[in-house]
Design an enzyme around this catalytic site. Structure first.
Site, PDB file in Angstrom:
ATOM      1  N   GLY A   1     -30.961  22.568 -53.656  1.00  0.00           N
ATOM      2  CA  GLY A   1     -30.631  22.246 -52.251  1.00  0.00           C
ATOM      3  C   GLY A   1     -29.156  22.431 -51.920  1.00  0.00           C
TER       4      GLY A   1
ATOM      5  N   GLY B   1     -31.030  15.871 -43.953  1.00  0.00           N
ATOM      6  CA  GLY B   1     -31.744  14.918 -43.102  1.00  0.00           C
ATOM      7  C   GLY B   1     -32.520  13.909 -43.941  1.00  0.00           C
TER       8      GLY B   1
ATOM      9  CE  LYS C   1     -21.696  24.583 -44.313  1.00  0.00           C
ATOM     10  NZ  LYS C   1     -22.362  23.734 -45.281  1.00  0.00           N
TER      11      LYS C   1
ATOM     12  N   GLY D   1     -18.866  18.328 -48.388  1.00  0.00           N
ATOM     13  CA  GLY D   1     -19.989  17.387 -48.492  1.00  0.00           C
ATOM     14  C   GLY D   1     -19.540  15.940 -48.519  1.00  0.00           C
TER      15      GLY D   1
ATOM     16  CD  GLU E   1     -15.112  13.441 -44.350  1.00  0.00           C
ATOM     17  OE1 GLU E   1     -15.003  14.494 -45.011  1.00  0.00           O
ATOM     18  OE2 GLU E   1     -14.133  12.837 -43.906  1.00  0.00           O
TER      19      GLU E   1
ATOM     20  CG  LEU F   1     -36.989  14.634 -42.465  1.00  0.00           C
ATOM     21  CD1 LEU F   1     -35.931  13.545 -42.447  1.00  0.00           C
ATOM     22  CD2 LEU F   1     -38.329  14.071 -41.971  1.00  0.00           C
ATOM     23  N   GLY F   2     -34.445  18.230 -43.552  1.00  0.00           N
ATOM     24  CA  GLY F   2     -34.464  19.024 -44.779  1.00  0.00           C
ATOM     25  C   GLY F   2     -33.687  18.279 -45.847  1.00  0.00           C
TER      26      GLY F   2
ATOM     27  CE  LYS G   1     -18.626  23.901 -46.868  1.00  0.00           C
ATOM     28  NZ  LYS G   1     -19.267  24.057 -48.176  1.00  0.00           N
TER      29      LYS G   1
END
Ligand SMILES: NC(=O)C1=CN([C@@H]2O[C@H](COP(=O)(O)OP(=O)(O)OC[C@H]3O[C@@H](n4cnc5c(N)ncnc54)[C@H](OP(=O)(O)O)[C@@H]3O)[C@@H](O)[C@H]2O)C=CC1
Ligand SMILES: N[C@@H](CC=O)C(=O)O
Ligand code: NA
Length: 440
Positions: free
Chosen positions: A184, A14, A102, A131, A126, A10-11, A202
């Site tokens: 972030g 999340g 990734k 992103g 995805e 939950l960062g 990626k």
């Protein structure tokens, strides 16, 4: 019937996922059939911007992936472990997985996708590349009629943000990195961003989808942006280029085999001509340029990092899985082949990656030399002896009694160029070669 989600983390991402669920109105109706039932975090004491019932939060992530009432697990804790083990355990428990990780997929994709195929579940990724920009689904589904031969991407938001700010305002590297961390965009350890490892993960994932084989990450050449100086950004500008961290995977356009006999896979800072479509992809934006036959060029552009954009991709994957479950196109039954062939990964072979010395590319090099007469001529002679022809040579001035010479080559085989440089380093007049960059 509703589907229950176990959200691991939950960062930044999340929380973005939680915010979409907290406000489902006006989004796809299937979202209302999904519910975040459990959320796993490291600390229960941390202040959270999202209001969740206390019984939903737990630090026992293993209990979430083993909870028989959970249908899908979202892994957004990041890092290699315990992320890898939690994903594998969720699969073993017959749960579908959505991950933005990734690093785990590029390293353990073989193990994870084999387990998923065996268990008859989906692992959707995805959010892991570029992103919020849809790049995985187009490669899996929309471009299937094409022979793809080139992928060129700006795939790391943090480094693109840093290079853009250095370019636009001459800002210092460390200050801009701190900003990207606050916003972030950066990884918990920003080394992965700055040293080209994140972009390497990626492009390995994209190349695997585009070229139909697994990619050994160790064979992907990865260079970051630490050596890109304000001086290079300035010289590049005067020569008609901007510097971007490009991730490239390509095969000759005539290749018609999957996987191809050999492919290029590399990440490095690159001088991009100002009129190239990737030159104006700035800030945290990412882009992926695909060249394919018969489609030609197609470019995907958008926000490559940040809470909302990344959560958009995660939730789209969850909605996709919910749609498959509702239409019965999935059976958690290893004996069944009712798993969507465009969404599952069935690669068997590793691709063969060409050594960098075989690469044919243009180079930009900056030399600091003693201001002796004839230095430029001697440089030209050594380059000529190694088959390196020069497109431009500029002596840019004297600094601390050293002359600065900037050279741009025509296309050259990388191995020949390095042999020439080895000889040039031995020249008495050469003080140092502070920069060496490839040119698109
Ligand atoms: N940030 C971005 O823009 C993007 C990120 N990603 C990927 O998404 C993933 C998550 O990134 P991000 O949201 O930025 O990361 P953050 O560091 O912001 O959040 C990580 C979350 O996971 C929790 N967590 C981490 N380790 C553990 C553990 N061992 N046990 C329990 N909980 C743990 C943390 O708990 P606590 O809150 O208690 O500390 C936190 O809630 C990464 O794989 C990243 O590469 C992908 C695309 C973009
Ligand atoms: N750290 C990454 C986050 C998204 O993958 C980036 O900067 O692009
Ligand atoms: Na994406």
């Amino acid at each position: 019937m509703g589907f229950k989600i176990g959200l691991l983390g939950l960062g930044t991402v999340g929380t973005g996922v939680g915010e979409i669920f907290a406000n489902p109105k006006g989004r796809h109706p299937l979202l209302q059939e999904l519910e975040i039932a459990k959320v796993g975090v490291r600390s229960l004491e941390k202040a959270r911007s999202l209001n969740l019932p206390t019984e939903v939060l737990t630090t026992d992530l293993n209990a979430i992936v083993n909870d028989p009432t959970i249908d899908m697990v979202v892994e957004v804790i990041g890092g290699l472990e315990p992320a890898r083990s939690l994903i594998l355990e969720a699969i073993a428990q017959g749960k579908h997985v959505v991950t933005a990780n990734k690093a785990v997929i590029a390293r353990f994709g073989e193990e994870i996708f084999q387990a998923a195929t065996q268990a008859g579940v989906y692992v959707m990724i995805e959010a892991a590349v570029a992103g919020g920009i849809p790049v995985i689904q187009p490669l899996k589904e929309s471009l299937g009629a094409n022979r793809i031969h080139t992928l060129i991407g700006i795939l790391n938001g943090t480094t693109n943000y840093i290079l853009t700010k250095m370019q636009q305002s001459g800002a210092a590297f460390d200050d801009v990195l701190a900003e990207a961390q606050e916003l972030g965009y950066a990884e918990a350890d920003p080394t992965a961003d700055v040293d080209g490892l994140d972009a390497g993960d990626k492009i390995a994932i994209l190349a695997s989808l585009a070229f139909g084989g697994r990619i050994d990450l160790e064979q992907v050449h990865r260079e970051g942006i630490r050596q890109v100086s304000a001086a290079d950004i300035n010289y590049a500008k005067n020569l008609g280029f901007v510097i971007k961290l490009l991730a490239i995977a390509k095969v000759p356009p005539t290749t018609a085999e999957l996987p191809p006999p050999q492919l290029e896979a590399r990440v490095h800072p690159t001088l991009v001509p100002v009129d190239h479509p990737l030159a104006n992809v700035n800030d945290v934006y990412n882009a992926l340029l695909i060249e394919a036959n018969p489609l030609g060029q197609v470019m995907f552009f958008g926000p490559g990092a940040g809470a909302g954009p990344t959560a958009s991709a995660v939730v789209a994957d969850l909605i996709n899985i919910a749609a498959l479950l509702k239409t019965g196109i999935v059976a958690n039954d290893p004996e069944s082949s009712r798993i969507h062939p465009l969404l599952a990964c069935s690669h068997q072979h590793y691709c063969n990656i060409a050594p960098m010395n075989d690469l044919v590319t243009r180079f930009y090099a900056r030399f600091l030399t003693k201001d002796h007469p004839g230095v430029i001529g001697k440089l030209g002679t050594v380059f000529g002896n190694h088959g390196v022809s020069l497109e431009s040579v500029v002596q840019t001035g004297i600094k601390a009694e050293l002359a600065e010479i900037v050279v741009v080559t025509h296309d050259v085989q990388e191995g020949n160029f390095h042999q020439a440089l080895d000889e040039i380093r031995q020249m008495e007049a050469i003080s140092s070669i502070p920069s060496l960059l490839r040119v698109l």
